[in-house]
Enzyme design. Structure first.
Site, PDB file in Angstrom:
ATOM      1  N   LYS A  13      -9.529   2.398  10.517  1.00  0.00           N
ATOM      2  CA  LYS A  13      -9.070   3.764  10.807  1.00  0.00           C
ATOM      3  C   LYS A  13      -9.518   4.741   9.720  1.00  0.00           C
ATOM      4  O   LYS A  13     -10.017   5.813  10.014  1.00  0.00           O
ATOM      5  CB  LYS A  13      -7.534   3.819  10.858  1.00  0.00           C
ATOM      6  CG  LYS A  13      -6.892   3.032  11.962  1.00  0.00           C
ATOM      7  CD  LYS A  13      -5.387   3.316  12.026  1.00  0.00           C
ATOM      8  CE  LYS A  13      -4.613   2.855  10.798  1.00  0.00           C
ATOM      9  NZ  LYS A  13      -4.499   1.402  10.644  1.00  0.00           N
ATOM     10  N   ARG A  88       3.078   5.934  14.172  1.00  0.00           N
ATOM     11  CA  ARG A  88       3.101   4.470  14.191  1.00  0.00           C
ATOM     12  C   ARG A  88       4.296   3.933  14.975  1.00  0.00           C
ATOM     13  O   ARG A  88       4.443   2.726  15.088  1.00  0.00           O
ATOM     14  CB  ARG A  88       3.204   3.956  12.754  1.00  0.00           C
ATOM     15  CG  ARG A  88       1.892   3.484  12.154  1.00  0.00           C
ATOM     16  CD  ARG A  88       2.148   3.141  10.696  1.00  0.00           C
ATOM     17  NE  ARG A  88       1.312   2.127  10.189  1.00  0.00           N
ATOM     18  CZ  ARG A  88       0.249   2.344   9.408  1.00  0.00           C
ATOM     19  NH1 ARG A  88      -0.119   3.556   9.106  1.00  0.00           N
ATOM     20  NH2 ARG A  88      -0.430   1.332   8.938  1.00  0.00           N
ATOM     21  N   ARG A 171       2.969  -6.816   8.333  1.00  0.00           N
ATOM     22  CA  ARG A 171       2.375  -5.567   8.843  1.00  0.00           C
ATOM     23  C   ARG A 171       1.821  -5.752  10.251  1.00  0.00           C
ATOM     24  O   ARG A 171       1.932  -4.859  11.085  1.00  0.00           O
ATOM     25  CB  ARG A 171       1.285  -5.070   7.894  1.00  0.00           C
ATOM     26  CG  ARG A 171       1.876  -4.367   6.677  1.00  0.00           C
ATOM     27  CD  ARG A 171       0.958  -4.396   5.494  1.00  0.00           C
ATOM     28  NE  ARG A 171      -0.260  -3.645   5.670  1.00  0.00           N
ATOM     29  CZ  ARG A 171      -1.339  -3.806   4.916  1.00  0.00           C
ATOM     30  NH1 ARG A 171      -1.352  -4.696   3.965  1.00  0.00           N
ATOM     31  NH2 ARG A 171      -2.407  -3.055   5.139  1.00  0.00           N
TER      32      ARG A 171
HETATM   33  P1  ADP Z   1      -3.033   0.067   6.864  1.00  0.00           P
HETATM   34  O1  ADP Z   1      -3.579   0.799   8.052  1.00  0.00           O
HETATM   35  O2  ADP Z   1      -3.999  -0.854   6.239  1.00  0.00           O
HETATM   36  O3  ADP Z   1      -1.723  -0.600   7.134  1.00  0.00           O
HETATM   37  P2  ADP Z   1      -2.028   2.551   5.608  1.00  0.00           P
HETATM   38  O4  ADP Z   1      -2.569   3.128   4.369  1.00  0.00           O
HETATM   39  O5  ADP Z   1      -2.204   3.297   6.866  1.00  0.00           O
HETATM   40  O6  ADP Z   1      -2.713   1.109   5.701  1.00  0.00           O
HETATM   41  O7  ADP Z   1      -0.467   2.252   5.434  1.00  0.00           O
HETATM   42  C1  ADP Z   1       0.042   1.559   4.333  1.00  0.00           C
HETATM   43  C2  ADP Z   1       1.550   1.429   4.458  1.00  0.00           C
HETATM   44  O8  ADP Z   1       2.151   2.726   4.387  1.00  0.00           O
HETATM   45  C3  ADP Z   1       2.048   0.846   5.771  1.00  0.00           C
HETATM   46  O9  ADP Z   1       2.078  -0.578   5.743  1.00  0.00           O
HETATM   47  C4  ADP Z   1       3.463   1.439   5.865  1.00  0.00           C
HETATM   48  O10 ADP Z   1       4.366   0.731   5.038  1.00  0.00           O
HETATM   49  C5  ADP Z   1       3.273   2.827   5.267  1.00  0.00           C
HETATM   50  N1  ADP Z   1       2.975   3.822   6.325  1.00  0.00           N
HETATM   51  C6  ADP Z   1       1.796   4.458   6.538  1.00  0.00           C
HETATM   52  N2  ADP Z   1       1.864   5.289   7.589  1.00  0.00           N
HETATM   53  C7  ADP Z   1       3.125   5.165   8.087  1.00  0.00           C
HETATM   54  C8  ADP Z   1       3.825   5.743   9.191  1.00  0.00           C
HETATM   55  N3  ADP Z   1       3.221   6.612  10.030  1.00  0.00           N
HETATM   56  N4  ADP Z   1       5.122   5.375   9.385  1.00  0.00           N
HETATM   57  C9  ADP Z   1       5.732   4.512   8.564  1.00  0.00           C
HETATM   58  N5  ADP Z   1       5.133   3.917   7.508  1.00  0.00           N
HETATM   59  C10 ADP Z   1       3.849   4.245   7.265  1.00  0.00           C
END
Ligand code: ADP
Ligand code: ZN
Length: 218
Positions: A13, A88, A171
Site C-alpha cells: 500500500k 481499516r 495483524r
Molecule cells: P501495515 O500496513 O504494514 O500494517 P501501517 O503502517 O499501515 O502498516 O500500520 C501500522 C500499525 O498502525 C497497524 O498495525 C495498526 O496498529 C496501526 N494503524 C494504522 N492505521 C490504522 C487505522 N486506520 N486504524 C487503527 N490502527 C491503525
C-alpha cells in the site's frame, strides 16, 4: 482526487501510495506513519498508539478517525489525498463517508491490493524502512543499492519493531476480521479496483502504481 489504499499489511500500500502521491501532486496520508511519528516524539497520542501497535492491534477508532479528520482539514489536502491504511474498520469507513460528505468531496477510487498470505509474511519479514523519508525496501525483492542505506536520502534503514513474526500473525488476523469486510463495502458502492501484487506473477507495487496512473489520469 480522493483515493483509498486497501489491503493486508505488507501488500505494498505504502509503495503504491507514495508513487501515486508524487505523480498526482496530492498528499499521501498514512495513519501508520503518523502514529510512528507521534511514537518517536513521545506525544500522548504516541504513547497510546504504541500500546496497541506493539501488540499488533488496531488503534481505537475514535482516536484514528479524529486524527484523519483533522489531517484532511490541512491546506495541502484540499485538492485531495491518498489515504494509505485508513479506513481499516467498517466504523472508520462509515465515518469517512460523513467526513467527505461534509467537505463535499467524493471518493473516486478504492484500490484493493492482494497478495498470497505466505508471501505477505515473507514480505513483512524482509521489509526495511527509512525512518527519515519513509521509503520502503525489501532485502530480497527490492534492496537498496548500498546495504542498509536509503537510496533516496542516505539515512540508515531500520526494521519496524512491529514487523516480527508474532505481531504479524495478529495483524493478519485483524485484517481478515475487521478490514477485509471493507472490500465488500466498497465493491457494493462500485468504486473498488482490485490489483494483485505478487512476486509469483512478477508484479510489484511500482507496476501497479504505473497502471493506475495511466488509467486515472487519462
Ligand atoms: P501495515 O500496513 O504494514 O500494517 P501501517 O503502517 O499501515 O502498516 O500500520 C501500522 C500499525 O498502525 C497497524 O498495525 C495498526 O496498529 C496501526 N494503524 C494504522 N492505521 C490504522 C487505522 N486506520 N486504524 C487503527 N490502527 C491503525
Ligand atoms: Zn530515506
Amino acid at each position: 482526487m480522493m483515493i483509498i489504499m486497501l489491503g493486508a499489511p505488507g501488500t505494498g500500500k505504502g509503495t503504491v501510495a507514495s508513487i501515486l502521491s508524487e505523480k498526482m501532486g496530492i498528499p499521501q496520508i498514512s495513519t501508520g506513519d503518523i502514529f510512528r511519528k507521534h511514537i518517536k516524539e513521545n506525544t500522548e497520542l504516541g504513547i497510546l498508539a504504541e500500546s496497541y501497535i506493539s501488540k499488533g492491534q488496531l488503534v481505537p477508532d475514535e482516536v484514528t478517525i479524529d486524527l484523519v479528520k483533522s489531517r484532511l482539514e490541512e491546506p495541502d489536502a484540499q485538492k485531495g489525498a491518498i489515504l494509505d491504511g485508513f479506513p481499516r474498520t467498517v466504523k472508520q469507513a462509515e465515518d469517512l463517508e460523513r467526513i467527505l460528505k461534509e467537505k463535499q468531496t467524493k471518493l473516486d477510487i478504492v484500490i484493493n491490493l492482494t497478495t498470497p498470505e505466505d508471501e505477505i509474511i515473507e514480505r513483512i519479514e524482509n521489509r526495511r524502512v527509512c525512518p527519515n523519508c519513509k521509503a520502503n525496501y525489501n532485502v530480497k525483492l527490492s534492496p537498496p543499492q548500498r546495504e542498509g542505506i536509503c537510496d533516496k536520502c542516505g539515512h540508515e534503514l531500520v526494521k519496524r519493531k512491529d514487523d516480527n513474526a508474532e505481531t504479524i500473525k495478529s495483524r493478519l488476523e485483524i485484517y481478515f476480521k475487521q478490514t477485509s469486510p471493507l472490500v465488500d463495502f466498497y465493491n457494493k458502492k462500485g468504486n473498488l479496483r482490485t490489483e494483485e501484487v505478487s512476486e509469483r506473477i512478477n508484479r510489484f507495487g511500482k507496476d501497479v502504481a504505473e497502471e493506475i496512473i495511466k488509467d486515472v489520469l487519462k
